[in-house]
Design a protein around this motif. Structure first.
Motif, PDB file in Angstrom:
ATOM      1  N   SER A   1      20.511 -28.316  64.913  1.00  0.00           N
ATOM      2  CA  SER A   1      20.523 -28.805  63.534  1.00  0.00           C
ATOM      3  C   SER A   1      20.117 -27.734  62.542  1.00  0.00           C
ATOM      4  N   MET A   2      19.339 -26.756  62.986  1.00  0.00           N
ATOM      5  CA  MET A   2      18.905 -25.704  62.065  1.00  0.00           C
ATOM      6  C   MET A   2      20.081 -24.874  61.589  1.00  0.00           C
ATOM      7  N   THR A   3      21.141 -24.795  62.369  1.00  0.00           N
ATOM      8  CA  THR A   3      22.346 -24.095  61.923  1.00  0.00           C
ATOM      9  C   THR A   3      22.883 -24.729  60.650  1.00  0.00           C
ATOM     10  N   ASP A   4      22.909 -26.070  60.606  1.00  0.00           N
ATOM     11  CA  ASP A   4      23.379 -26.760  59.408  1.00  0.00           C
ATOM     12  C   ASP A   4      22.416 -26.561  58.240  1.00  0.00           C
ATOM     13  N   VAL A   5      21.125 -26.538  58.523  1.00  0.00           N
ATOM     14  CA  VAL A   5      20.140 -26.325  57.462  1.00  0.00           C
ATOM     15  C   VAL A   5      20.354 -24.962  56.806  1.00  0.00           C
ATOM     16  N   ILE A   6      20.570 -23.939  57.632  1.00  0.00           N
ATOM     17  CA  ILE A   6      20.820 -22.603  57.088  1.00  0.00           C
ATOM     18  C   ILE A   6      22.127 -22.593  56.304  1.00  0.00           C
ATOM     19  N   THR A   7      23.168 -23.175  56.888  1.00  0.00           N
ATOM     20  CA  THR A   7      24.499 -23.133  56.281  1.00  0.00           C
ATOM     21  C   THR A   7      24.546 -23.873  54.957  1.00  0.00           C
ATOM     22  N   HIS A   8      23.925 -25.057  54.892  1.00  0.00           N
ATOM     23  CA  HIS A   8      24.046 -25.905  53.706  1.00  0.00           C
ATOM     24  C   HIS A   8      22.890 -25.757  52.728  1.00  0.00           C
ATOM     25  N   SER A   9      21.783 -25.163  53.157  1.00  0.00           N
ATOM     26  CA  SER A   9      20.598 -25.183  52.312  1.00  0.00           C
ATOM     27  C   SER A   9      19.955 -23.822  52.118  1.00  0.00           C
ATOM     28  N   THR A  10      19.230 -23.327  53.118  1.00  0.00           N
ATOM     29  CA  THR A  10      18.320 -22.214  52.849  1.00  0.00           C
ATOM     30  C   THR A  10      19.020 -20.902  52.510  1.00  0.00           C
ATOM     31  N   GLN A  11      20.270 -20.726  52.919  1.00  0.00           N
ATOM     32  CA  GLN A  11      20.949 -19.475  52.558  1.00  0.00           C
ATOM     33  C   GLN A  11      21.118 -19.340  51.045  1.00  0.00           C
ATOM     34  N   TYR A  12      21.020 -20.475  50.323  1.00  0.00           N
ATOM     35  CA  TYR A  12      21.194 -20.463  48.882  1.00  0.00           C
ATOM     36  C   TYR A  12      19.875 -20.286  48.139  1.00  0.00           C
ATOM     37  N   MET A  13      18.765 -20.168  48.856  1.00  0.00           N
ATOM     38  CA  MET A  13      17.486 -19.952  48.201  1.00  0.00           C
ATOM     39  C   MET A  13      17.486 -18.591  47.516  1.00  0.00           C
ATOM     40  N   THR A  14      16.761 -18.481  46.424  1.00  0.00           N
ATOM     41  CA  THR A  14      16.538 -17.155  45.864  1.00  0.00           C
ATOM     42  C   THR A  14      15.658 -16.384  46.840  1.00  0.00           C
ATOM     43  N   SER A  15      15.754 -15.072  46.819  1.00  0.00           N
ATOM     44  CA  SER A  15      14.929 -14.276  47.719  1.00  0.00           C
ATOM     45  C   SER A  15      13.451 -14.496  47.450  1.00  0.00           C
ATOM     46  N   GLU A  16      13.103 -14.759  46.171  1.00  0.00           N
ATOM     47  CA  GLU A  16      11.706 -15.022  45.838  1.00  0.00           C
ATOM     48  C   GLU A  16      11.224 -16.322  46.463  1.00  0.00           C
ATOM     49  N   ASP A  17      12.043 -17.371  46.397  1.00  0.00           N
ATOM     50  CA  ASP A  17      11.650 -18.656  46.982  1.00  0.00           C
ATOM     51  C   ASP A  17      11.577 -18.572  48.501  1.00  0.00           C
ATOM     52  N   ALA A  18      12.518 -17.850  49.104  1.00  0.00           N
ATOM     53  CA  ALA A  18      12.499 -17.711  50.563  1.00  0.00           C
ATOM     54  C   ALA A  18      11.258 -16.957  51.024  1.00  0.00           C
ATOM     55  N   LEU A  19      10.912 -15.881  50.313  1.00  0.00           N
ATOM     56  CA  LEU A  19       9.721 -15.114  50.683  1.00  0.00           C
ATOM     57  C   LEU A  19       8.460 -15.946  50.467  1.00  0.00           C
ATOM     58  N   ALA A  20       8.429 -16.725  49.402  1.00  0.00           N
ATOM     59  CA  ALA A  20       7.273 -17.587  49.150  1.00  0.00           C
ATOM     60  C   ALA A  20       7.106 -18.606  50.278  1.00  0.00           C
ATOM     61  N   THR A  21       8.224 -19.171  50.739  1.00  0.00           N
ATOM     62  CA  THR A  21       8.175 -20.128  51.847  1.00  0.00           C
ATOM     63  C   THR A  21       7.671 -19.444  53.108  1.00  0.00           C
ATOM     64  N   ALA A  22       8.165 -18.248  53.371  1.00  0.00           N
ATOM     65  CA  ALA A  22       7.727 -17.511  54.554  1.00  0.00           C
ATOM     66  C   ALA A  22       6.231 -17.212  54.496  1.00  0.00           C
ATOM     67  N   LYS A  23       5.746 -16.801  53.342  1.00  0.00           N
ATOM     68  CA  LYS A  23       4.320 -16.496  53.219  1.00  0.00           C
ATOM     69  C   LYS A  23       3.473 -17.756  53.374  1.00  0.00           C
ATOM     70  N   TYR A  24       3.993 -18.894  52.909  1.00  0.00           N
ATOM     71  CA  TYR A  24       3.276 -20.150  53.119  1.00  0.00           C
ATOM     72  C   TYR A  24       3.206 -20.476  54.608  1.00  0.00           C
TER      73      TYR A  24
END
Length: 438
Positions: free
Chosen positions: A276-299
């Motif tokens: 299911s994570m393949t769909d999450v990446i395809t439909h959702s997280t790939q569209y995050m801004t790099s700032e939001d993705a890095l913030a999520t990773a740091k959290y």
């Protein structure tokens, strides 16, 4: 006398039932905040709503192939039968065209729509912390940017009396967090707070990665609820791994930058998304801004108990590779690995970055639960389709070719080779998984 007692008991039970149904009705019709006023749907607000809809992965559930976007129809299995996602386009008959902002907020954060509690397959138990301005932006996007689609909603396959919805009100009372806008905890940086808002809320990471109780409730909605939060859980035929950094089979060795790369592209040097994570990446997280993705990773990197002992770093062990190079395939599963897996994942288990994942040191391979590895061997897998990785690579399923004993042997070989030190699976466990994926 006995018959009178039975009549009295039956009558009391009916009264209690009607009272419970009445309480449910009153509660569901009174839920939510009143008098919310939608702001003018400016282009900026609509664009923000579209971005948030992707962060919330709304399309993954409410859009299905060959049907208009967001018109629903995805079949979702539950222990009591299948339900189908609903039409959330602005169609006035079948969708949310008649919803006010208050109605939309009530469905999104409170889990109540059209006077009844929604099935918790709708992750309102995570969306509860969405900020008012973001609720308004989502509402503007779905009302003014999504084309209306006159597609009827499909009724559930749940049979009566399990199909009655009023008991869900009491489930919501017991297990859904009280809706309140997100606020950061003391000491949390602005950047980490941004990541927490996504992961705990619209990103609804806990819906898959946090274990559930006997009544299917998520055991922890946030770190304050205990170490169960994002500690890994079984979903469908996979084990969604721990996203914490304080135990075996976790992301403790991943840097924030590697986590960011995974969210944006679906892969990094440690592995590639599956299930299911393949769909999450395809439909959702790939569209995050790099700032939001890095913030999520740091959290995510903050999720560890203060008393946790740092995990020892993975150390590659060349014993199995050396044995295979010398022609020694005597270890159970070794020859099966050579015949079926080594061409892509290599005899040394190192794979090919971003194409065929490495198996040595892979947190999925080393997870406490071997279910994901068993399912991937049986069903196969496909890499995510993203802007950064447009080409998709497919691993075929081997259910047709390998027996239960074969699958157990090759899975155990992978989980105990090249320095991996994970528990074994059994033939019975493989058999149960095979029966559920057919």
């Amino acid at each position: 006398m006995r018959s009178k007692r039975l009549v009295a008991i039956a009558g009391g039970a009916l009264l209690a039932l009607f009272a419970a149904m009445a309480v449910s009705y009153v509660s569901d019709h009174g839920a939510g905040e009143k008098g919310l006023t939608a702001p003018a749907p400016t282009a900026a607000i609509i664009a923000r709503g579209g971005y948030l809809a992707r962060l919330g992965d709304c399309g993954a559930c409410h859009s299905v192939p060959m049907r208009p976007a967001f018109s629903g129809g995805l079949r979702m299995r539950t222990p009591i039968g299948a339900i189908y996602t609903t039409n959330i386009t602005p169609d006035v008959r079948h969708g949310i065209g008649r919803f006010t902002l208050a109605d939309f907020d009530r469905a999104l954060r409170f889990g109540v729509a059209k006077g009844r509690t929604l099935y918790p397959a709708m992750p309102f138990t995570s969306y509860y912390n969405t900020k008012p301005e973001d609720v308004a932006a989502l509402y503007a996007y779905f009302r003014y940017a999504v084309p209306a689609a006159s597609v009827p909603n499909r009724p559930t396959d749940i049979v009566f009396p399990l199909s009655m919805r009023w008991p869900l009100t009491f489930w919501r009372w017991l297990f859904a967090p009280k809706p309140s806008p997100f606020s950061s905890v003391p000491g949390m940086t602005t950047e980490v707070a941004k990541g927490a808002y996504f992961a705990e809320g619209l990103g609804h990471c806990g819906e898959c990665h946090t274990p559930r109780g006997i009544l299917l409730q998520v055991q922890a909605a946030a770190p304050a609820d205990g170490p169960a939060y994002l500690s890994g859980a079984v979903i469908e035929n996979y084990f969604a791994p721990s996203l914490r950094s304080d135990g075996p089979g976790t992301l403790g060795e991943w840097s924030a930058e590697e986590l960011t790369q995974f969210l944006l592209t679906g892969g990094n040097t440690h592995g590639i998304a599956f299930g299911s994570m393949t769909d999450v990446i395809t439909h959702s997280t790939q569209y995050m801004t790099s700032e939001d993705a890095l913030a999520t990773a740091k959290y995510l990197k903050t999720l560890r108990l203060p008393s946790a002992v740092p995990e020892s770093r993975f150390v590659y062990d060349a014993t199995e590779h050396d044995a295979l190079k010398s022609g020694d395939a005597s270890k159970p599963g070794a020859m099966l690995y050579l015949d079926n897996c080594a061409a892509c994942h290599r005899p040394d288990g190192m794979g090919y970055e971003r194409v065929f994942p490495r198996l040595s040191g892979n947190p999925i391979v080393q997870a406490p639960n071997p279910l994901s590895v068993v399912s991937i061997v049986l069903e196969g897998a496909r890499t995510p389709h993203t802007g950064a990785a447009a080409a998709q690579f497919t691993m075929p399923g081997f259910a047709w070719r390998l027996s239960d004993q074969d699958v157990a042997d090759v899975v155990n070989f992978v989980r105990t080779s090249w320095g991996n030190q994970a528990s074994a699976t059994s033939v019975d466990a493989v058999s149960r998984t095979r029966s559920s994926v057919r």
